[in-house]
Design a protein around this motif. Sequence first.
Motif, PDB file in Angstrom:
ATOM      1  N   SER A  10       0.856  -1.197   0.000  1.00 58.17           N
ATOM      2  CA  SER A  10       0.000   0.000   0.000  1.00 58.17           C
ATOM      3  C   SER A  10       0.886   1.238   0.000  1.00 58.17           C
ATOM      4  N   LEU A  11       0.274   2.358  -0.320  1.00 57.92           N
ATOM      5  CA  LEU A  11       1.049   3.602  -0.369  1.00 57.92           C
ATOM      6  C   LEU A  11       1.687   3.906   0.985  1.00 57.92           C
ATOM      7  N   ASP A  12       1.047   3.482   2.058  1.00 57.43           N
ATOM      8  CA  ASP A  12       1.625   3.733   3.389  1.00 57.43           C
ATOM      9  C   ASP A  12       2.429   2.537   3.916  1.00 57.43           C
ATOM     10  N   GLY A  13       2.832   1.639   3.021  1.00 65.58           N
ATOM     11  CA  GLY A  13       3.875   0.683   3.396  1.00 65.58           C
ATOM     12  C   GLY A  13       3.443  -0.651   3.964  1.00 65.58           C
ATOM     13  N   THR A  18      -4.284  -6.436   9.161  1.00 65.94           N
ATOM     14  CA  THR A  18      -4.118  -6.853  10.557  1.00 65.94           C
ATOM     15  C   THR A  18      -4.683  -8.270  10.732  1.00 65.94           C
ATOM     16  N   ASN A  19      -4.287  -8.903  11.825  1.00 68.54           N
ATOM     17  CA  ASN A  19      -4.833 -10.229  12.194  1.00 68.54           C
ATOM     18  C   ASN A  19      -4.635 -11.290  11.118  1.00 68.54           C
ATOM     19  N   VAL A  20      -3.427 -11.329  10.528  1.00 68.04           N
ATOM     20  CA  VAL A  20      -3.136 -12.387   9.553  1.00 68.04           C
ATOM     21  C   VAL A  20      -3.206 -13.731  10.271  1.00 68.04           C
ATOM     22  N   ASP A  28      -7.021  -8.483   7.814  1.00 68.82           N
ATOM     23  CA  ASP A  28      -8.193  -7.605   7.656  1.00 68.82           C
ATOM     24  C   ASP A  28      -7.816  -6.366   6.844  1.00 68.82           C
ATOM     25  N   GLY A  29      -8.657  -6.049   5.881  1.00 76.23           N
ATOM     26  CA  GLY A  29      -8.499  -4.791   5.136  1.00 76.23           C
ATOM     27  C   GLY A  29      -7.447  -4.837   4.044  1.00 76.23           C
ATOM     28  N   ALA A  30      -6.941  -6.045   3.713  1.00 80.07           N
ATOM     29  CA  ALA A  30      -5.811  -6.129   2.776  1.00 80.07           C
ATOM     30  C   ALA A  30      -6.218  -6.205   1.313  1.00 80.07           C
ATOM     31  N   GLU A  31      -7.518  -6.307   1.036  1.00 80.04           N
ATOM     32  CA  GLU A  31      -7.947  -6.539  -0.354  1.00 80.04           C
ATOM     33  C   GLU A  31      -7.309  -5.567  -1.356  1.00 80.04           C
ATOM     34  N   PRO A  32      -7.243  -4.257  -1.034  1.00 77.90           N
ATOM     35  CA  PRO A  32      -6.701  -3.329  -2.041  1.00 77.90           C
ATOM     36  C   PRO A  32      -5.251  -3.643  -2.436  1.00 77.90           C
ATOM     37  N   GLY A 168      -3.622   2.307   6.704  1.00 78.64           N
ATOM     38  CA  GLY A 168      -3.653   2.838   8.073  1.00 78.64           C
ATOM     39  C   GLY A 168      -3.105   1.884   9.109  1.00 78.64           C
ATOM     40  N   GLU A 169      -3.249   0.589   8.884  1.00 77.78           N
ATOM     41  CA  GLU A 169      -2.690  -0.386   9.820  1.00 77.78           C
ATOM     42  C   GLU A 169      -2.497  -1.712   9.101  1.00 77.78           C
TER      43      GLU A 169
END
Length: 204
Positions: A10-13, A18-20, A28-32, A168-169
């Motif tokens: 992601s652009l923020d690295g 989270t929670n792999v 969580d939230g990694a789809e993009p 973001g995280e």
Amino acid sequence: MIVTADMSISLDGYIAGTNVAIDNPGGDGAEPIFDWIHNLASWRQRQGMTGGEENRDSELMREWFDATGAVVMGRMMYDTGEDFWGDNPPFRAPVFVLTHRPRPTLVKEGGTTFTFVTDGIHSALDQAKAAAGDRNVDIAGGASTVQQYLREGLIDELQLHVVPAILGEGLRLFEDLGTGRWTLEPVRVVDTPLATHLKYRFVK
Ligand SMILES: NC(=O)c1ccc[n+]([C@@H]2O[C@H](COP(=O)([O-])OP(=O)(O)OC[C@H]3O[C@@H](n4cnc5c(N)ncnc54)[C@H](OP(=O)(O)O)[C@@H]3O)[C@@H](O)[C@H]2O)c1
């Protein structure tokens, strides 16, 4: 033969959410982070699917497949990918899995083998180099694995597929690198609507 690492980020690295966990492979939230890959013709072909886009992104993916003769990965990447990759994993090359938990070598269809290496990163890299022939060894992930090879200065080229998303995280790639400093030489930038593909060579 060189040692590469090739990561979607992601652009923020972040390279994962989270929670792999085994039942939450990207976190969580990694789809993009992985969206740019799913509809590429080259990637779909390697997964035994048809269709997809023949675009510049697809060419870059095919370039990685063609250039890579052996792969090193961490046990978390293996455990989270195992079911998804199935009987004919996309690597079609020997894969060396860093782990503290020994397991017999697995021989899959299509040329992929998984060898579980319990005696450290140098041993895994040596075995991968011996197996790769003239082609590259790719340090495929996850974060912990790439970080260990970065710390030891063992990676020659790094390609980052930077997706236009801020998570973001999550799991950071550039963390836990000690006090080392690295100088990088830009090799190539390919910019598409899906991702900005940055390739660097480490100046040793
Ligand atoms: N964005 C991308 O391009 C990309 C690419 C690849 C992976 N990923 C993501 O990365 C995440 C996994 O990364 P991660 O940092 O959690 O884990 P990882 O690097 O895949 O694996 C870490 C595990 O490997 C084993 N290991 C690592 N180094 C070792 C050593 N020197 N000696 C012995 N065993 C060693 C240990 O497992 P044991 O102690 O359990 O044996 C350790 O817990 C997944 O979510 C995956 O989807 C993203």
